[in-house]
Enzyme design. Sequence first.
Site, PDB file in Angstrom:
ATOM      1  N   GLU A 107      -5.902  -8.863 146.518  1.00 38.53           N
ATOM      2  CA  GLU A 107      -5.776  -8.495 147.928  1.00 38.53           C
ATOM      3  C   GLU A 107      -4.847  -7.314 148.149  1.00 38.53           C
ATOM      4  OE1 GLU A 107      -4.870 -12.092 150.106  1.00 38.53           O
ATOM      5  OE2 GLU A 107      -3.423 -12.760 148.633  1.00 38.53           O
ATOM      6  N   HIS A 167     -10.085 -41.435 162.648  1.00 36.96           N
ATOM      7  CA  HIS A 167     -11.175 -42.047 161.904  1.00 36.96           C
ATOM      8  C   HIS A 167     -12.495 -41.986 162.680  1.00 36.96           C
ATOM      9  CE1 HIS A 167     -11.953 -44.996 158.538  1.00 36.96           C
ATOM     10  NE2 HIS A 167     -13.092 -44.503 158.931  1.00 36.96           N
ATOM     11  N   ARG A 187      -6.193 -23.509 151.612  1.00 37.86           N
ATOM     12  CA  ARG A 187      -4.931 -22.866 152.037  1.00 37.86           C
ATOM     13  C   ARG A 187      -3.867 -23.960 152.162  1.00 37.86           C
ATOM     14  NH1 ARG A 187      -8.584 -19.360 155.512  1.00 37.86           N
ATOM     15  NH2 ARG A 187      -7.978 -17.224 155.049  1.00 37.86           N
ATOM     16  N   ASP A 225      -6.583  -9.332 153.573  1.00 36.32           N
ATOM     17  CA  ASP A 225      -5.407  -8.547 153.211  1.00 36.32           C
ATOM     18  C   ASP A 225      -5.793  -7.245 152.520  1.00 36.32           C
ATOM     19  OD1 ASP A 225      -3.139  -9.866 154.227  1.00 36.32           O
ATOM     20  OD2 ASP A 225      -3.417 -11.465 152.770  1.00 36.32           O
ATOM     21  N   CYS A 238     -13.026 -14.708 149.463  1.00 36.34           N
ATOM     22  CA  CYS A 238     -12.719 -15.797 150.396  1.00 36.34           C
ATOM     23  C   CYS A 238     -12.125 -15.311 151.712  1.00 36.34           C
ATOM     24  CB  CYS A 238     -11.814 -16.834 149.739  1.00 36.34           C
ATOM     25  SG  CYS A 238     -10.240 -16.161 149.203  1.00 36.34           S
TER      26      CYS A 238
HETATM   27  C1  PEP Z   1      -7.372 -12.916 152.602  1.00 33.06           C
HETATM   28  O1  PEP Z   1      -6.358 -12.238 152.672  1.00 33.06           O
HETATM   29  O2  PEP Z   1      -8.521 -12.446 152.648  1.00 33.06           O
HETATM   30  C2  PEP Z   1      -7.266 -14.373 152.493  1.00 33.06           C
HETATM   31  C3  PEP Z   1      -8.325 -15.132 152.301  1.00 33.06           C
HETATM   32  O3  PEP Z   1      -6.029 -14.920 152.619  1.00 33.06           O
HETATM   33  P1  PEP Z   1      -5.319 -15.174 154.049  1.00 33.06           P
HETATM   34  O4  PEP Z   1      -6.302 -14.837 155.119  1.00 33.06           O
HETATM   35  O5  PEP Z   1      -4.908 -16.599 154.032  1.00 33.06           O
HETATM   36  O6  PEP Z   1      -4.183 -14.213 153.963  1.00 33.06           O
HETATM   37 MG    MG Z   2      -4.436 -13.075 152.082  1.00 35.98          MG
END
Ligand code: PEP
Ligand code: MG
Length: 590
Positions: free
Chosen positions: A444, A191, A298, A468, A515
């Site tokens: 991906e 906290h 995530r 990925d 992302c």
């Molecule tokens: C990605 O593959 O770009 C992604 C955001 O997922 P992670 O890095 O969790 O595999």
């Molecule tokens: Mg990924």
Amino acid sequence: MHGFRGVGASPGIAIGRVFVHVPPSLAVSDATVPAALRQAEVESFLQGRQKALVGFESLIDKVRAEKGDDLAGVFEGHAEILMDEELGEAIVGRIRDDGQSALAAVRDAMEAQRAEFLALDDEYLRQRADDLSDIGRRLMLAIAGVEEVRLEDLPKGSIVVAQDLGPSDTARLDRDRVAGFVVAAGGRTSHVAIMARTLELPAVVGCADIFDVATSGQVIALDGGDGRVMVDPDAEALADFECRRAAHATAMEAMRALSPLPATTGDGHRAFLGVNIGTPADAEAALPWNPDGVGLYRTEFLFMNRTGLPSEEEQYRAYAAVVRAMKGRPVVIRTLDVGGDKPVDGLGFTREDNPFLGWRGARLFLYGSDGAIPNRDPEVKQQMEAQLSAVLRAAVDGNVWLMYPMISSVEEVDVLRQQQDDVRARLAAAGRQVGQIRTGIMIETPGAALVADKLAEKVDFFSIGSNDLTQYTLAADRGNGRIAPVYQPFHPGVWRLIAGVIKAARRRAIPVGLCGELAGIEEAALPLLGLGLDEYSMAAPTLPRIKRIIRAATMPEAEAIARAILDAPTAAAALAMAGDAMRAVLGRVQ
Ligand code: PEP
Ligand code: MG
């Protein structure tokens, strides 16, 4: 000179003088109170509670005036707990029936409540457990008639050194007088750490040995980013801290000025900047950066480093905490993405020759070891249902977007959506409250990217997982250092796929985000914008850097560099061109 290393809890450099904060100690007698005196003990509890309430009310007014409604609301909650009828009855019962003193009754009733919260093993409620200790302490001080240490009027430039600080302590700290604090207890999600970030005071927590040397009045310097603390620094160390303080202040000034502003280009095109998070505490910590939402939650962090799987309830509490923290801004919750480099305990993982090409991401829900589609393994099925139920329930409190990772084909999306509809129907039949959500997928794999036009007909949004996508496009394991030169996020082949995905999404008018780490790489900001990306999602502290670039550019400039990158012969050439374009637009505003 003595150096320490704790946990950096709130970034910033502070240099000042130690103020050792020792809360007043209370002697609590455990002797049984004779029956004739118990009513007097009850009275002293009730009077003490009234006095504590008055103290809370003035704290609420002070906090509202100085720090705003949000933080004042926290203490309104504390005042409510203080006056809670059930809690009051439990305390009075302990005095009347068990003969405890008012102080012992409060201590034990609060401790029992706290233990219940802690047993729930939930981040959010653990924080509420800390609140209970704080409320109990204030109540006990009021009953005993002991004055609190006045944290409001410390000498200017004080750095508070304490065993721990409760929420009401941190709220009373006067920002003009306190330069930061060092606490022996706590971790990054404690906290006190969360409060430090809210108050934007540099802080180091978990600095267990600080009391071995620190005494009030000594010079002390701390770095709330890397957790370094120096008591009695020599001239050289002091100069180093001063230098870092100046650099941090300049950087923060520029970043802070950007936080309330949207990521809008000079010619009025608005991009959305979200944050990537793994826990509810990450969402809280991201708030000062004023993100447009959570672009990637995530959820696998809930499943890792533990034995067994989290229940639907535990998942619901985590997801709902994030959704509430974001107050109506979109939260993209990704279904369990384990396998590959991230195995978990349970779910029946077996050794695979090529785990990155194996049973990972949404494939867990899709493919059974017996060849069945969808997977009928009871443990996986139960987990899938628990997760989807938790997400649908959390959606009642905000704006939830559900996202499936590692998709390769249209058939997979059909199966997943069917499963999701079944879970929703089951919850509705059971009379459970569920919210509306949008359903999307991560792009991906190159296969998914190449049929993005078909996939776009099936979902409400895309988010490109460039980490990925790069590894699968270039056939280069993202974690294998030996072939790191092959893993090139700027490879024009990767960008051509990204361009195709964005185009397919735009044709169908569904939003498309990115992302992976590429979203936070400054050189990528302009070409992604030029390709028409709607949303970037990244680690929170990166956000102002990307915003700064977008705000400095115009769409024709961004489109020109996007075209150039798609035509570049090599990753190195693409990166160099993107870097030049970025420096050119930034040069205009600096
Ligand atoms: C990605 O593959 O770009 C992604 C955001 O997922 P992670 O890095 O969790 O595999
Ligand atoms: Mg990924």
